[in-house]
Scaffold this motif. Structure first.
Motif, mmCIF file in Angstrom:
data_model
loop_
_atom_site.group_PDB
_atom_site.id
_atom_site.type_symbol
_atom_site.label_atom_id
_atom_site.label_comp_id
_atom_site.label_asym_id
_atom_site.label_seq_id
_atom_site.Cartn_x
_atom_site.Cartn_y
_atom_site.Cartn_z
ATOM 1 N N GLN A 4 28.790 21.743 41.193
ATOM 2 C CA GLN A 4 29.542 22.449 42.223
ATOM 3 C C GLN A 4 30.491 23.436 41.548
ATOM 4 O OE1 GLN A 4 27.580 21.523 45.073
ATOM 5 N NE2 GLN A 4 29.575 21.849 46.012
ATOM 6 N N ILE A 5 30.513 24.678 42.016
ATOM 7 C CA ILE A 5 31.378 25.670 41.383
ATOM 8 C C ILE A 5 32.468 26.135 42.352
ATOM 9 C CG2 ILE A 5 29.612 26.445 39.773
ATOM 10 C CD1 ILE A 5 29.248 28.943 41.572
ATOM 11 N N ASN A 6 33.589 26.496 41.785
ATOM 12 C CA ASN A 6 34.739 27.011 42.530
ATOM 13 C C ASN A 6 34.747 28.534 42.335
ATOM 14 O OD1 ASN A 6 37.294 27.912 43.334
ATOM 15 N ND2 ASN A 6 38.290 26.017 42.734
ATOM 16 N N VAL A 7 34.216 29.261 43.308
ATOM 17 C CA VAL A 7 34.048 30.704 43.148
ATOM 18 C C VAL A 7 35.375 31.424 42.932
ATOM 19 C CG1 VAL A 7 33.289 32.829 44.294
ATOM 20 C CG2 VAL A 7 31.824 30.792 44.311
ATOM 21 N N PRO A 8 36.411 31.184 43.728
ATOM 22 C CA PRO A 8 37.685 31.892 43.475
ATOM 23 C C PRO A 8 38.229 31.665 42.065
ATOM 24 C CG PRO A 8 37.722 30.884 45.651
ATOM 25 C CD PRO A 8 36.493 30.372 44.965
ATOM 26 N N TYR A 9 38.082 30.457 41.557
ATOM 27 C CA TYR A 9 38.545 30.175 40.195
ATOM 28 C C TYR A 9 37.753 30.983 39.167
ATOM 29 C CZ TYR A 9 39.046 27.751 35.734
ATOM 30 O OH TYR A 9 39.256 27.469 34.404
ATOM 31 N N ILE A 10 36.435 31.034 39.327
ATOM 32 C CA ILE A 10 35.592 31.770 38.374
ATOM 33 C C ILE A 10 35.923 33.261 38.421
ATOM 34 C CG2 ILE A 10 33.216 32.395 37.790
ATOM 35 C CD1 ILE A 10 32.391 29.667 39.037
ATOM 36 N N LEU A 11 36.084 33.793 39.617
ATOM 37 C CA LEU A 11 36.427 35.212 39.740
ATOM 38 C C LEU A 11 37.770 35.511 39.085
ATOM 39 C CD1 LEU A 11 35.360 35.951 43.435
ATOM 40 C CD2 LEU A 11 34.056 36.359 41.342
ATOM 41 N N GLU A 12 38.717 34.615 39.228
ATOM 42 C CA GLU A 12 40.033 34.824 38.605
ATOM 43 C C GLU A 12 39.928 34.801 37.084
ATOM 44 O OE1 GLU A 12 43.989 35.587 38.033
ATOM 45 O OE2 GLU A 12 42.765 35.787 39.845
ATOM 46 N N GLN A 13 39.103 33.905 36.534
ATOM 47 C CA GLN A 13 38.933 33.860 35.084
ATOM 48 C C GLN A 13 38.265 35.130 34.564
ATOM 49 O OE1 GLN A 13 40.544 31.384 33.463
ATOM 50 N NE2 GLN A 13 41.078 30.940 35.594
ATOM 51 N N LEU A 14 37.283 35.648 35.313
ATOM 52 C CA LEU A 14 36.626 36.889 34.906
ATOM 53 C C LEU A 14 37.605 38.063 34.968
ATOM 54 C CD1 LEU A 14 33.944 38.202 34.046
ATOM 55 C CD2 LEU A 14 33.423 38.547 36.474
ATOM 56 N N LYS A 15 38.443 38.064 35.984
ATOM 57 C CA LYS A 15 39.450 39.118 36.108
ATOM 58 C C LYS A 15 40.439 39.075 34.942
ATOM 59 C CE LYS A 15 42.597 41.202 39.486
ATOM 60 N NZ LYS A 15 43.645 41.562 38.527
ATOM 61 N N ILE A 16 40.846 37.896 34.548
ATOM 62 C CA ILE A 16 41.771 37.754 33.419
ATOM 63 C C ILE A 16 41.147 38.344 32.154
ATOM 64 C CG2 ILE A 16 42.832 36.065 31.862
ATOM 65 C CD1 ILE A 16 43.306 34.306 34.366
ATOM 66 N N VAL A 17 39.876 38.030 31.924
ATOM 67 C CA VAL A 17 39.187 38.565 30.743
ATOM 68 C C VAL A 17 39.123 40.086 30.804
ATOM 69 C CG1 VAL A 17 37.000 38.664 29.507
ATOM 70 C CG2 VAL A 17 37.842 36.474 30.362
ATOM 71 N N GLY A 18 38.683 40.623 31.931
ATOM 72 C CA GLY A 18 38.556 42.070 32.050
ATOM 73 C C GLY A 18 39.882 42.799 31.908
ATOM 74 N N ASP A 19 40.919 42.265 32.563
ATOM 75 C CA ASP A 19 42.228 42.927 32.524
ATOM 76 C C ASP A 19 42.846 42.907 31.131
ATOM 77 O OD1 ASP A 19 42.008 43.501 35.186
ATOM 78 O OD2 ASP A 19 43.380 41.933 35.876
ATOM 79 N N SER A 20 42.412 41.963 30.299
ATOM 80 C CA SER A 20 42.973 41.875 28.957
ATOM 81 C C SER A 20 42.579 43.076 28.089
ATOM 82 C CB SER A 20 42.527 40.574 28.277
ATOM 83 O OG SER A 20 41.145 40.612 27.929
ATOM 84 N N PHE A 21 41.596 43.861 28.543
ATOM 85 C CA PHE A 21 41.165 45.033 27.792
ATOM 86 C C PHE A 21 41.842 46.315 28.262
ATOM 87 C CE2 PHE A 21 37.924 42.019 26.729
ATOM 88 C CZ PHE A 21 37.502 42.366 25.461
ATOM 89 N N LEU A 22 42.591 46.263 29.326
ATOM 90 C CA LEU A 22 43.218 47.477 29.848
ATOM 91 C C LEU A 22 44.263 48.033 28.881
ATOM 92 C CD1 LEU A 22 43.621 46.482 33.601
ATOM 93 C CD2 LEU A 22 42.128 48.276 32.678
ATOM 94 N N GLY A 23 45.050 47.150 28.280
ATOM 95 C CA GLY A 23 46.112 47.608 27.391
ATOM 96 C C GLY A 23 45.614 48.310 26.153
ATOM 97 N N GLY A 24 44.398 47.967 25.711
ATOM 98 C CA GLY A 24 43.845 48.579 24.505
ATOM 99 C C GLY A 24 42.979 49.792 24.766
ATOM 100 N N PHE A 25 42.764 50.116 26.056
ATOM 101 C CA PHE A 25 41.881 51.233 26.392
ATOM 102 C C PHE A 25 42.486 52.547 25.914
ATOM 103 C CE2 PHE A 25 40.069 54.044 29.916
ATOM 104 C CZ PHE A 25 38.866 54.232 29.254
ATOM 105 N N LYS A 26 41.698 53.318 25.179
ATOM 106 C CA LYS A 26 42.077 54.615 24.600
ATOM 107 C C LYS A 26 43.095 54.488 23.469
ATOM 108 C CE LYS A 26 41.157 57.290 28.802
ATOM 109 N NZ LYS A 26 41.666 58.302 29.763
#
Length: 264
Positions: A4-26
């Motif tokens: 059984q998966i918790n979709v909101p939790y998984i989406l939040e973890q993916l968002k955390i990973v993606g957002d961690s790259f914003l500060g280093g962009f460019k």
């Protein structure tokens, strides 16, 4: 037994990973040689993969991971485990390294060699596309569907090619002919870059057609589920229903011009 998966939790973890790259962009210099490019690419891949693995494995220890996106045998016939995660650490890493927009983080949960859950996160626009098999497709919290057009001259078609296409004899010629067909059939033809985002853009009605020759199953899966759940057709270049291992992909919700498939 399926987890059984918790979709909101998984989406939040993916968002955390993606957002961690914003500060280093460019921030890093654009690579000017193969060694620098390879090093930066590996740094991006390792950071993203380790982050998402650490969070999801702690919560779902019984779900396996497939991390080799270039595993040709798995892309042809699937993997002999009941469920596993596929993660594209950064779809569009070339754009990221070139200081361009158009990079996403794509996660798929595969069950019995079919995508069950998929998410594609675009940090620059704070857009999370996601779907669960049989439950529709969403952009953040809003259900999405393709746009239907009757006039091919108004349609926006996109294309892509698989990684390392130069290694497959004759593939470049086939790809070239497919692009020519798009140019003579539809009003506008583009390659946007991140494959998953192009398929999600069909799901959201922003793009009308996606067409690709060359086996690329792992890169297709996230967008395939999201586009299918939104109401798009998932086909091969010949117009047959797409199945795992097919060496072409055509995604659309449009009625294509007569003769389009026969010439594919």
């Amino acid at each position: 037994m399926q987890t059984q998966i918790n979709v909101p939790y998984i989406l939040e973890q993916l968002k955390i990973v993606g957002d961690s790259f914003l500060g280093g962009f460019k921030r890093s210099p654009i690579p000017g040689d193969a060694e620098t490019l390879g090093s930066l690419f590996a740094e991006i891949e390792n950071k993203a993969l380790h982050s998402i693995q650490n969070s999801l494995t702690a919560t779902y220890p019984d779900i396996s991971w497939v991390t080799d996106e270039f595993d040709m045998e798995g892309q042809k016939s699937g993997v002999s485990v009941p469920e596993y995660w596929l993660f594209d650490s950064m779809d569009g890493a070339v754009q990221y390294m070139q200081h361009l927009p158009g990079w996403t983080f794509n996660l798929v949960l595969v069950r019995n060699n079919a995508p069950y859950f998929a998410a594609v996160y675009n940090p620059l626009d704070n857009e999370m596309f996601w779907a669960v098999a049989g439950e529709g497709a969403f952009l953040n919290d809003t259900a999405i569907h393709p746009t239907i057009k009757a006039d091919a001259s108004l349609m926006l078609a996109t294309f892509n090619h698989p990684p390392f296409q130069n290694k497959f004899e004759g593939l470049n010629e086939v790809i070239g002919k497919s692009i020519e067909k798009l140019l003579t059939t539809f009003g506008a033809v583009r390659n946007y870059g991140p494959l998953g985002l192009m398929l999600c853009s069909i799901a959201a009605g922003r793009i009308d057609i996606f067409f690709q020759y060359g086996l690329d199953t792992y890169n297709w899966l996230a967008g395939i589920l999201i586009a299918k759940e939104a109401g798009a057709l998932i086909l091969t270049a010949q117009g047959a229903e797409w199945t795992w291992g097919a060496e072409s992909l055509l995604v659309t919700a449009q009625a294509l011009p007569p003769g389009f498939f026969e010439e594919a």
